[in-house]
Design a protein around this motif. Sequence first.
Motif, PDB file in Angstrom:
ATOM      1  N   SER A 350      -3.331 -34.297  33.702  1.00 37.32           N
ATOM      2  CA  SER A 350      -3.877 -33.841  32.429  1.00 37.32           C
ATOM      3  C   SER A 350      -2.902 -34.139  31.300  1.00 37.32           C
ATOM      4  O   SER A 350      -1.692 -34.282  31.505  1.00 37.32           O
ATOM      5  CB  SER A 350      -4.190 -32.342  32.478  1.00 37.32           C
ATOM      6  OG  SER A 350      -3.007 -31.611  32.688  1.00 37.32           O
ATOM      7  N   ALA A 351      -3.461 -34.213  30.080  1.00 38.74           N
ATOM      8  CA  ALA A 351      -2.656 -34.615  28.925  1.00 38.74           C
ATOM      9  C   ALA A 351      -1.534 -33.640  28.633  1.00 38.74           C
ATOM     10  O   ALA A 351      -0.437 -34.042  28.230  1.00 38.74           O
ATOM     11  CB  ALA A 351      -3.564 -34.768  27.699  1.00 38.74           C
ATOM     12  N   ASP A 352      -1.785 -32.355  28.808  1.00 34.15           N
ATOM     13  CA  ASP A 352      -0.776 -31.338  28.503  1.00 34.15           C
ATOM     14  C   ASP A 352      -0.298 -30.624  29.761  1.00 34.15           C
ATOM     15  O   ASP A 352       0.134 -29.482  29.713  1.00 34.15           O
ATOM     16  CB  ASP A 352      -1.319 -30.315  27.504  1.00 34.15           C
ATOM     17  CG  ASP A 352      -2.686 -29.787  27.937  1.00 34.15           C
ATOM     18  OD1 ASP A 352      -3.142 -30.158  29.041  1.00 34.15           O
ATOM     19  OD2 ASP A 352      -3.290 -29.004  27.182  1.00 34.15           O
ATOM     20  N   LEU A 407       7.855 -27.959  30.721  1.00 34.59           N
ATOM     21  CA  LEU A 407       6.467 -28.194  30.309  1.00 34.59           C
ATOM     22  C   LEU A 407       6.140 -27.326  29.102  1.00 34.59           C
ATOM     23  O   LEU A 407       6.812 -26.325  28.815  1.00 34.59           O
ATOM     24  CB  LEU A 407       5.503 -27.882  31.458  1.00 34.59           C
ATOM     25  CG  LEU A 407       5.698 -28.684  32.751  1.00 34.59           C
ATOM     26  CD1 LEU A 407       4.560 -28.404  33.713  1.00 34.59           C
ATOM     27  CD2 LEU A 407       5.803 -30.175  32.464  1.00 34.59           C
ATOM     28  N   ARG A 408       5.071 -27.675  28.409  1.00 34.82           N
ATOM     29  CA  ARG A 408       4.688 -26.925  27.208  1.00 34.82           C
ATOM     30  C   ARG A 408       3.852 -25.704  27.591  1.00 34.82           C
ATOM     31  O   ARG A 408       2.692 -25.556  27.231  1.00 34.82           O
ATOM     32  CB  ARG A 408       3.916 -27.843  26.251  1.00 34.82           C
ATOM     33  CG  ARG A 408       4.796 -28.933  25.645  1.00 34.82           C
ATOM     34  CD  ARG A 408       4.152 -29.659  24.476  1.00 34.82           C
ATOM     35  NE  ARG A 408       2.860 -30.236  24.805  1.00 34.82           N
ATOM     36  CZ  ARG A 408       1.707 -29.758  24.349  1.00 34.82           C
ATOM     37  NH1 ARG A 408       1.682 -28.702  23.562  1.00 34.82           N
ATOM     38  NH2 ARG A 408       0.577 -30.361  24.686  1.00 34.82           N
ATOM     39  N   ARG A 453      -0.866 -23.757  25.415  1.00 36.84           N
ATOM     40  CA  ARG A 453       0.268 -24.661  25.379  1.00 36.84           C
ATOM     41  C   ARG A 453       1.157 -24.331  24.171  1.00 36.84           C
ATOM     42  O   ARG A 453       0.675 -23.840  23.142  1.00 36.84           O
ATOM     43  CB  ARG A 453      -0.199 -26.112  25.272  1.00 36.84           C
ATOM     44  CG  ARG A 453      -0.408 -26.841  26.598  1.00 36.84           C
ATOM     45  CD  ARG A 453      -1.089 -26.043  27.651  1.00 36.84           C
ATOM     46  NE  ARG A 453      -1.327 -26.801  28.881  1.00 36.84           N
ATOM     47  CZ  ARG A 453      -1.961 -26.320  29.911  1.00 36.84           C
ATOM     48  NH1 ARG A 453      -2.406 -25.063  29.890  1.00 36.84           N
ATOM     49  NH2 ARG A 453      -2.146 -27.060  30.986  1.00 36.84           N
ATOM     50  N   ASP A 456       6.620 -26.934  21.920  1.00 31.02           N
ATOM     51  CA  ASP A 456       7.708 -27.668  22.551  1.00 31.02           C
ATOM     52  C   ASP A 456       7.839 -27.259  24.012  1.00 31.02           C
ATOM     53  O   ASP A 456       7.445 -26.150  24.407  1.00 31.02           O
ATOM     54  CB  ASP A 456       9.028 -27.385  21.826  1.00 31.02           C
ATOM     55  CG  ASP A 456       8.979 -27.794  20.363  1.00 31.02           C
ATOM     56  OD1 ASP A 456       8.554 -28.923  20.091  1.00 31.02           O
ATOM     57  OD2 ASP A 456       9.375 -26.955  19.517  1.00 31.02           O
TER      58      ASP A 456
END
Length: 698
Positions: A350-352, A407-408, A453, A456
């Motif tokens: 997944s993108a995030d 991770l965000r 999310r 940073d």
Amino acid sequence: MPRVKTGGERGDLRMRAAATTNGPVRIRLLPLPASLLTLFALLLALFATATPARAADTADTTTSADTQAAYLADRLRENPVYVSDQLPREIPKSTTPDFAKLAERTGVPTYVLVLPGQAAPGHQLLGTVHDRLGKDGLYVLLDETQVADATAYGVDVPADAAATATTYELPYDAGPLLHFERFVDVLTQGEAKAAARAEAAREKYADGSPPDMYITQSDRDSQSFLTGLAMTGTPLLILLLVPYVRRWWRRRPGAARPTPKQERTRLVWLLPAIALATAVAIGVTAPLVFDETRSSASPTPRAVDLNARLDRVTKGLAEDPVYADPESPRVLDARQLTQLHARIEKFRASADGGPVFVAVVPQLYEDESGADEEAFAAALHDKLGKDGVYIVADPLFGMIDVFNYGLRLDSLDLLYDLPESIAYGDAKADRADDHLLGERLDALMTYLDKAERTADPQTPGEPFTSAPDPIAEDDLRPLYYGDFWQGLIIGALAAVALYGVVAAVLGLVRKWLVRRKPDPTPTANLARVSPAAPSESYLRSTAKTELRAMTRDFGTGETADTRARNRYDATMLLAADGLDGLRPGPLVAVIVLARATRSALAHEDVTRCCGVNPLHGPAKSSRHVKVSTEDSRRKMLPLCDRCLNDTHPNDYPSLLLTLPSPDGGPQRIPYYEDDLLAAVPDGFTKLGRTVRESVHVP
């Protein structure tokens, strides 16, 4: 533990497996339209392809209970002694040779497993491991404390008796290595002796257990406090109580009066020296008495012991994002693993999202992290060197912890606000052998997919761990440390408090003795104990004692004659303003007149006291005596029995009563140079008249 399939379930599984192995089942069909036949054929083909998958899942579930035993059997093929790497704080893996040496002494093939107690289901595990290994011999299972189970397969050894004797004979904290050593010792004695020893141990410790072999850190704190208490309390008690009790004993009612010279200790430094020697002796002997250095039988782990499990799990995660501990019962079946892998891959792509690493590993107080999941995850992240979500799932207790590295995701939310149904499970999960970890991990992945999310990437930061240092955690603190200093202070306070209690008790005893024996200085002993050069404090103390005795004996004075009344009145005139402000001369007069009053009350024919020393008591006769060593002049003085019969003529000067100089100088003066006491040799009547004249009473 995975649920064990029943015989009926196993039979059903075998039938399904046979159906898929032998090909499609032939079914006789009635004539049907072509379209229906085609549809039915498609359904039959779908059933034929789906059935093997279901059968494979079921077959995998059947063997999942044996996964742990199969892994352990493989380890025993490599080495007949297997020590888990999950208990380095209690029994490091490097102790394997020690167990191996003991196992050789049994005289039969011996297979030893040392596993966490929660992961070892005892006799059932040994039986399964034996079946998997396929070798007869003595199988012994130890946990972090003792011999958990022992079974003999194809060999004749008293395994049960040896295990029973070991359990009863050794305390809980003896450690697994010593337990195994005792087990081997009993085992090698033979069936009869082992059985007798087991029965004797069971009877001896039926209501308890042997005393612990090691002390705790709390016990060491108590030892330190007690040492400090004794090092100050005992010497201080010696300095306070010994002089006080000695003085009380000498001055108790009815005791002989000591001279001032006797009151002064001949060896001034003796008592402080004894107190100092006592403190030094306590300081030297305390470490010999409290000589324990460790709080556990656990060997000190090496660096390789503390890293063994971390290296094993890290290696597994490098190959597969889901690592299930093979030493523990299996809690994820093949279907759940497949589904979890799919969810992890979806989240990673997944993108995030990002990588997810799942460690299904027990968290024990005896492991390298001290049951600290955060420290365990941080160590895995450090060794693996990859950012991502690290999930620690405990297969024994069912807890799940999540840590985000890079991770965000909100790291604090994952750490502290994870839903309880995921982190701890519900009542249904508590009752399940697998704690429903598969379902809860799937729910966790859903939670990660929906989690908000951050702008940073985040990390949990440095882990805060409360786990003690594995190298030094079993080392006891020094005896002279911590509570020792508190003990020093409390010891001093306790000594002072005890001194006060003893003083109060002795004061009550003194009052009781005064009532029981009112005459504190018997007349027969006066000449032997009365000092020739008394101090002012001695005279004041004696005057108070004699005044109390006279007042008690005189009572209301209704039965007193004129002689007793006159002496009593003269005494009370001197003491009218109290004795604390009187000079030595009037104090001697109080003592003499008070004793004379009591003699009159007792109807004794005593008119004069000793002229050499009025404190000697009643005079028997008169004689010319030499009272000075500087000239040969003599004085006619009344003498007491001792001065009359037991004294050499040259000794009278040394017995003459002298008083402190009025001007405070070092020289003392003969008592008869005092204006008031000059009348003493002339008798009590003249002394009483002089007293009245001195206070201007006719």
